[in-house]
Design a protein around this motif. Structure first.
Motif, short mmCIF file in Angstrom:
data_model
loop_
_atom_site.label_atom_id
_atom_site.label_comp_id
_atom_site.label_asym_id
_atom_site.label_seq_id
_atom_site.Cartn_x
_atom_site.Cartn_y
_atom_site.Cartn_z
N PRO A 101 -13.92 8.38 5.76
CA PRO A 101 -13.86 8.37 4.57
C PRO A 101 -12.12 7.63 4.46
O PRO A 101 -11.94 8.97 5.38
N VAL A 102 -12.00 6.75 3.74
CA VAL A 102 -10.70 6.75 3.73
C VAL A 102 -9.88 6.47 2.25
O VAL A 102 -10.81 6.05 1.26
N ILE A 103 -8.99 7.29 1.68
CA ILE A 103 -8.77 7.52 0.84
C ILE A 103 -6.62 6.12 0.51
O ILE A 103 -5.96 6.56 1.37
N LYS A 104 -6.49 5.74 -0.34
CA LYS A 104 -5.95 5.06 0.49
C LYS A 104 -4.63 5.49 -1.43
O LYS A 104 -5.34 5.18 -2.56
N ALA A 105 -3.68 5.10 -1.33
CA ALA A 105 -2.60 6.08 -2.20
C ALA A 105 -1.92 5.07 -2.53
O ALA A 105 -1.29 4.16 -2.22
N ILE A 114 -2.86 -4.88 -11.38
CA ILE A 114 -3.37 -3.14 -11.05
C ILE A 114 -5.19 -3.22 -10.51
O ILE A 114 -5.48 -2.59 -9.92
N SER A 115 -5.39 -5.06 -10.28
CA SER A 115 -6.22 -5.17 -9.81
C SER A 115 -6.23 -5.03 -8.00
O SER A 115 -7.91 -4.83 -7.19
N ALA A 116 -5.19 -4.83 -7.02
CA ALA A 116 -5.04 -4.52 -6.28
C ALA A 116 -5.60 -3.08 -5.94
O ALA A 116 -5.99 -2.44 -4.48
N VAL A 117 -5.55 -1.87 -6.74
CA VAL A 117 -5.55 -0.79 -7.37
C VAL A 117 -7.36 -1.36 -6.81
O VAL A 117 -8.02 -0.14 -6.17
N GLU A 118 -8.08 -1.54 -7.95
CA GLU A 118 -9.23 -1.23 -7.62
C GLU A 118 -10.25 -2.12 -6.96
O GLU A 118 -11.41 -1.86 -6.81
N TYR A 119 -9.41 -3.46 -6.37
CA TYR A 119 -10.58 -4.11 -5.48
C TYR A 119 -9.86 -3.58 -4.29
O TYR A 119 -10.03 -4.44 -3.14
N SER A 120 -9.02 -2.47 -4.12
CA SER A 120 -8.68 -2.16 -2.30
C SER A 120 -10.30 -1.95 -1.46
O SER A 120 -11.42 -0.88 -3.15
N LYS A 121 -10.23 -1.73 -1.08
CA LYS A 121 -11.41 -1.58 0.52
C LYS A 121 -12.04 -0.23 0.92
O LYS A 121 -12.42 0.05 1.30
N ALA A 122 -10.72 0.33 0.61
CA ALA A 122 -10.82 2.42 0.78
C ALA A 122 -11.81 2.85 0.40
O ALA A 122 -12.18 2.44 -1.15
N ASP A 123 -12.45 3.46 0.71
CA ASP A 123 -13.87 4.50 -0.07
C ASP A 123 -13.29 4.72 -1.03
O ASP A 123 -14.21 5.25 -2.59
N TYR A 124 -12.30 5.35 -1.29
CA TYR A 124 -11.51 5.83 -2.98
C TYR A 124 -10.03 5.67 -2.49
O TYR A 124 -9.33 5.41 -1.85
N ILE A 125 -9.37 5.45 -4.13
CA ILE A 125 -7.90 5.61 -4.80
C ILE A 125 -7.58 6.48 -4.80
O ILE A 125 -8.26 7.42 -5.86
N PHE A 149 -11.33 7.30 -8.87
CA PHE A 149 -9.98 7.69 -8.69
C PHE A 149 -9.73 9.15 -8.20
O PHE A 149 -10.04 9.59 -8.85
N PHE A 150 -8.45 9.44 -7.46
CA PHE A 150 -7.71 10.85 -7.42
C PHE A 150 -6.96 11.00 -8.08
O PHE A 150 -5.91 9.35 -7.95
#
Length: 202
Positions: A101-105, A114-125, A149-150
């Motif tokens: 699992p990947v969290i992208k900060a 903000i769409s780049a945040v919402e549509y990240s391929k990471a499991d969590y942001i 999100f975290f």
């Protein structure tokens, strides 16, 4: 229930407190420039002392994916949190190596789309104010993000209940907010966890 991540764990004394408080996650910082840096060997030793039901998150900045994969294979980390310039291809390539699992900060003071945040391929942001700045950002700006999100950045035992109540994050992430003079403080750790759990019960 709001998940809790206590980050920057680096001592056996911290692990003993964590095992009592039972957060869902702890963080090992593998970025060498950080004052909370731990080596892979130290993290492996600390993981052996940790309760099995608490997941370990490795925190990385532009780390070669092979290094992350190796820590996962050796059961030192359960989750990878990436804090640098890692892009979507980086996440794809890491997941081709290991099923981690990947969290992208994201540093919200630098986010323009903000769409780049919402549509990240990471499991969590993970939404942060900056790279360990210890300061909050405008929480109103993330109230409408639809994916879980975290929340990080400037959280402590005094403001975390308001964060949980107002924006309902999937998880809260704290490091400097549970320290005194740069060292994890057992009382602050306990007060932080208690504040989150109390707000969850209301």
């Amino acid at each position: 229930m709001t998940k809790i991540k206590l980050c920057g764990i680096s001592r056996s004394e911290d692990i003993a407190i964590v095992n009592h408080l039972k957060p869902e996650y702890i963080g090992f910082v593998f970025a060498k420039k950080s004052k909370r840096y731990v080596s892979s060997n130290k993290a492996a030793d600390l993981k052996k002392e940790l309760c099995d039901d608490i997941k370990t998150v490795g925190v990385f900045v532009n780390e070669p994916i092979e290094n992350i994969a190796e820590l996962f294979r050796k059961n030192v980390i359960d989750v990878a949190q990436i804090h640098g310039n890692e892009n979507e291809d980086y996440i794809d390539n890491l997941k081709k190596l290991v099923d981690i699992p990947v969290i992208k900060a994201f540093q919200m003071n630098k986010v323009t789309d903000i769409s780049a945040v919402e549509y990240s391929k990471a499991d969590y942001i993970l939404l942060d104010s900056g790279a360990g700045s210890g300061e909050t950002f405008d929480w109103e700006s993330v109230k409408h993000i639809k994916r879980p999100f975290f929340l990080a950045g400037g959280l402590n035992e005094h403001n975390v209940a308001a964060a949980v109540k107002d924006i309902h994050p999937f998880a809260v992430d704290v490091s400097s907010g549970i320290e005194t003079n740069g060292v994890k403080d057992g009382i602050k750790m306990a007060d932080f966890v208690a504040a989150v759990r109390k707000e969850d019960r209301l």
